[in-house]
Design a protein around this motif. Structure first.
Motif, PDB file in Angstrom:
ATOM      1  N   VAL A 237      14.062 -46.169   7.037  1.00  0.00           N
ATOM      2  CA  VAL A 237      13.801 -45.923   5.591  1.00  0.00           C
ATOM      3  C   VAL A 237      12.521 -46.315   5.149  1.00  0.00           C
ATOM      4  O   VAL A 237      11.844 -45.719   4.324  1.00  0.00           O
ATOM      5  CB  VAL A 237      14.851 -46.494   4.576  1.00  0.00           C
ATOM      6  CG1 VAL A 237      14.657 -46.244   3.227  1.00  0.00           C
ATOM      7  CG2 VAL A 237      16.054 -46.021   4.967  1.00  0.00           C
ATOM      8  N   PHE A 238      12.005 -47.539   5.718  1.00  0.00           N
ATOM      9  CA  PHE A 238      10.752 -48.261   5.196  1.00  0.00           C
ATOM     10  C   PHE A 238       9.606 -47.109   5.685  1.00  0.00           C
ATOM     11  O   PHE A 238       8.737 -46.942   4.695  1.00  0.00           O
ATOM     12  CB  PHE A 238      10.851 -49.538   5.715  1.00  0.00           C
ATOM     13  CG  PHE A 238       9.317 -50.436   5.516  1.00  0.00           C
ATOM     14  CD1 PHE A 238       9.604 -51.280   4.139  1.00  0.00           C
ATOM     15  CD2 PHE A 238       8.177 -50.239   5.928  1.00  0.00           C
ATOM     16  CE1 PHE A 238       8.420 -51.792   3.639  1.00  0.00           C
ATOM     17  CE2 PHE A 238       7.219 -51.155   5.726  1.00  0.00           C
ATOM     18  CZ  PHE A 238       7.531 -51.765   4.489  1.00  0.00           C
ATOM     19  N   PHE A 239       9.679 -46.774   6.866  1.00  0.00           N
ATOM     20  CA  PHE A 239       8.431 -46.014   7.164  1.00  0.00           C
ATOM     21  C   PHE A 239       8.571 -44.560   7.187  1.00  0.00           C
ATOM     22  O   PHE A 239       7.550 -43.913   7.012  1.00  0.00           O
ATOM     23  CB  PHE A 239       8.336 -46.306   8.896  1.00  0.00           C
ATOM     24  CG  PHE A 239       7.747 -47.671   8.985  1.00  0.00           C
ATOM     25  CD1 PHE A 239       6.601 -48.069   9.060  1.00  0.00           C
ATOM     26  CD2 PHE A 239       8.501 -48.755   9.481  1.00  0.00           C
ATOM     27  CE1 PHE A 239       6.010 -49.407   9.249  1.00  0.00           C
ATOM     28  CE2 PHE A 239       8.325 -49.880   9.871  1.00  0.00           C
ATOM     29  CZ  PHE A 239       6.902 -50.222   9.889  1.00  0.00           C
ATOM     30  N   ARG A 240       9.826 -44.208   6.855  1.00  0.00           N
ATOM     31  CA  ARG A 240      10.135 -42.739   6.654  1.00  0.00           C
ATOM     32  C   ARG A 240       9.800 -42.154   5.153  1.00  0.00           C
ATOM     33  O   ARG A 240       9.394 -41.006   4.978  1.00  0.00           O
ATOM     34  CB  ARG A 240      11.245 -42.099   7.306  1.00  0.00           C
ATOM     35  CG  ARG A 240      11.489 -40.707   7.132  1.00  0.00           C
ATOM     36  CD  ARG A 240      10.751 -39.774   8.085  1.00  0.00           C
ATOM     37  NE  ARG A 240      10.956 -38.440   7.728  1.00  0.00           N
ATOM     38  CZ  ARG A 240      10.629 -37.514   6.802  1.00  0.00           C
ATOM     39  NH1 ARG A 240       9.810 -38.335   5.757  1.00  0.00           N
ATOM     40  NH2 ARG A 240      11.097 -36.362   6.744  1.00  0.00           N
ATOM     41  N   TYR A 241      10.414 -43.086   4.414  1.00  0.00           N
ATOM     42  CA  TYR A 241      10.190 -42.690   3.052  1.00  0.00           C
ATOM     43  C   TYR A 241       9.426 -43.515   1.840  1.00  0.00           C
ATOM     44  O   TYR A 241       8.691 -42.867   1.254  1.00  0.00           O
ATOM     45  CB  TYR A 241      11.871 -42.607   2.581  1.00  0.00           C
ATOM     46  CG  TYR A 241      12.651 -41.594   2.943  1.00  0.00           C
ATOM     47  CD1 TYR A 241      12.729 -40.373   2.613  1.00  0.00           C
ATOM     48  CD2 TYR A 241      13.595 -41.985   4.210  1.00  0.00           C
ATOM     49  CE1 TYR A 241      13.515 -39.300   3.329  1.00  0.00           C
ATOM     50  CE2 TYR A 241      14.321 -40.978   4.727  1.00  0.00           C
ATOM     51  CZ  TYR A 241      14.466 -39.937   4.269  1.00  0.00           C
ATOM     52  OH  TYR A 241      15.227 -39.011   5.108  1.00  0.00           O
ATOM     53  N   ALA A 242       9.682 -44.832   2.019  1.00  0.00           N
ATOM     54  CA  ALA A 242       9.005 -45.645   1.080  1.00  0.00           C
ATOM     55  C   ALA A 242       7.581 -45.772   0.968  1.00  0.00           C
ATOM     56  O   ALA A 242       6.640 -45.695   0.407  1.00  0.00           O
ATOM     57  CB  ALA A 242       9.551 -47.068   1.298  1.00  0.00           C
ATOM     58  N   TRP A 243       6.803 -45.827   2.343  1.00  0.00           N
ATOM     59  CA  TRP A 243       5.500 -46.099   2.517  1.00  0.00           C
ATOM     60  C   TRP A 243       4.618 -45.181   2.006  1.00  0.00           C
ATOM     61  O   TRP A 243       3.449 -45.245   1.668  1.00  0.00           O
ATOM     62  CB  TRP A 243       5.071 -46.440   4.021  1.00  0.00           C
ATOM     63  CG  TRP A 243       5.076 -45.121   4.925  1.00  0.00           C
ATOM     64  CD1 TRP A 243       6.049 -44.461   5.524  1.00  0.00           C
ATOM     65  CD2 TRP A 243       3.833 -44.309   5.014  1.00  0.00           C
ATOM     66  NE1 TRP A 243       5.629 -43.378   6.143  1.00  0.00           N
ATOM     67  CE2 TRP A 243       4.131 -43.136   6.072  1.00  0.00           C
ATOM     68  CE3 TRP A 243       2.593 -44.310   4.740  1.00  0.00           C
ATOM     69  CZ2 TRP A 243       3.438 -42.245   6.294  1.00  0.00           C
ATOM     70  CZ3 TRP A 243       1.709 -43.307   5.050  1.00  0.00           C
ATOM     71  CH2 TRP A 243       2.106 -42.468   5.935  1.00  0.00           C
ATOM     72  N   ARG A 244       5.055 -43.666   1.910  1.00  0.00           N
ATOM     73  CA  ARG A 244       4.159 -42.433   1.514  1.00  0.00           C
ATOM     74  C   ARG A 244       3.924 -42.638   0.005  1.00  0.00           C
ATOM     75  O   ARG A 244       2.959 -42.364  -0.582  1.00  0.00           O
ATOM     76  CB  ARG A 244       4.930 -41.258   2.064  1.00  0.00           C
ATOM     77  CG  ARG A 244       4.271 -40.145   1.761  1.00  0.00           C
ATOM     78  CD  ARG A 244       4.799 -38.917   2.674  1.00  0.00           C
ATOM     79  NE  ARG A 244       3.812 -37.699   2.365  1.00  0.00           N
ATOM     80  CZ  ARG A 244       3.990 -36.514   3.094  1.00  0.00           C
ATOM     81  NH1 ARG A 244       5.117 -36.335   3.631  1.00  0.00           N
ATOM     82  NH2 ARG A 244       3.094 -35.597   2.834  1.00  0.00           N
TER      83      ARG A 244
END
Length: 325
Positions: A237-244
């Motif tokens: 979730v951190f790298f797939r959704y939040a960082w963008r």
């Protein structure tokens, strides 16, 4: 996307034209005597007349404006010779074309800017993201504390300390100086290493705090909570959704910071005695060299507009809703 880029580009061209017009009328059409500044203190009436004629100040104001604006695109003729496009005039102090003077100094500022950007993006954003991912842990506390301490430093304070330690006392490094990368890549890298790291240190602290707060805010968004509720791992979730989503405020400030540094990293160049765009702007102002001052101002404005366009394109890539607006 192409239509989006076209609209932004047309807007930038119009803005640059208006800025050139404002710059012209601020300096050339101001109440101060433009020719007297070029002539200097011990100026004879004949010398003053020759300068007015050479600069075209004896022509109507509309003709002067046309010569100035068209010279940027097509070049311009002066009594001393032809000035190729983009012609920003001839320096009062040195007698050299303003554009060639700027280009001689630009590699120094470009190296500082790109090198500093790489450092504070990799270290600053990386530390901020890691602190947000390990929120409340020792890593988070160390990264947050270090950013608070480093943000209190200033270049004119940290720079002399670094010079005393690494150059004057220990002799571990040479005095900072620009060397063309084509001549000696090693000297090019080491020659500006200290000022690059010092300048990047201030920005690293800023980007660490920004990346951390932005990522924490994104982790609280509904779509992120929904993804976690579906059973997805925190790392995914951190790298797939939040960082963008967390990149949007970072991209905003990054475009402003890089464009301002390319326009002239004044404090860094003065602290380390580097001959860049920032130092050139200070020299132009101290010598009352109006063509040079106008040229540096337009040069800096050009990069601000360019990076504003790049920032808008990055927005459109990160968040497609921007294209629709």
């Amino acid at each position: 996307m192409l239509q989006f880029i076209f609209r932004r580009s047309v807007g930038a061209v119009v803005t640059l034209f208006l800025l050139g017009a404002v710059t012209f009328f601020l300096f050339v059409a101001a109440p101060s005597d433009y020719a007297s500044l070029a002539c200097g203190k011990d100026c004879s009436p004949q010398r003053l007349h020759d300068i007015r004629e050479a600069l075209g100040l004896d022509q109507p104001l509309a003709q002067q404006f046309w010569n100035f604006m068209s010279g940027i695109v097509m070049g311009r003729d002066f009594p001393t010779g032809h000035c190729n496009a983009p012609c920003l005039g001839v320096s009062f102090y040195s007698g050299d074309p303003v554009w060639s003077t700027i280009m001689d100094r630009f590699p120094t500022t470009l190296t500082l800017t790109l090198g500093g950007a790489v450092v504070f993006l990799v270290v600053g954003v990386g530390a901020g993201m890691l602190a947000a991912y390990r929120r409340g842990s020792m890593v988070d506390k160390v990264a947050t504390g270090a950013s608070m301490v480093l943000s209190s430093f200033q270049i004119y304070f940290l720079g002399p300390i670094v010079l005393i330690i690494f150059v004057y006392s220990t002799g571990w490094m040479d005095n900072p100086q620009y060397h063309p990368i084509t001549d000696d890549p090693i000297k090019w890298f080491t020659g500006l290493l200290l000022p690059t790291l010092v300048m990047a240190t201030i920005f690293t602290a800023q980007y660490t705090r920004m990346a951390r707060s932005s990522m924490i805010e994104q982790m609280a968004e509904e779509h992120v909570r929904t993804a976690r509720a579906k059973g997805m791992s925190s790392r995914y979730v951190f790298f797939r959704y939040a960082w963008r989503g967390a990149l949007i405020p970072i991209v905003t400030v990054l475009g402003i910071d890089i464009s301002s540094m390319l326009g002239g990293a004044v404090v860094t160049e003065i602290t380390f005695s580097l001959q860049g765009i920032g130092r050139l702007a200070v020299d132009g102002a101290s010598h009352k060299d109006l063509p040079l001052t106008m040229g540096v101002m337009l040069f800096g404005a050009f990069f601000i507009l360019i990076f504003n366009i790049l920032t808008d394109i990055a927005y459109a890539y990160i968040d497609p809703r921007v294209r629709l607006s």
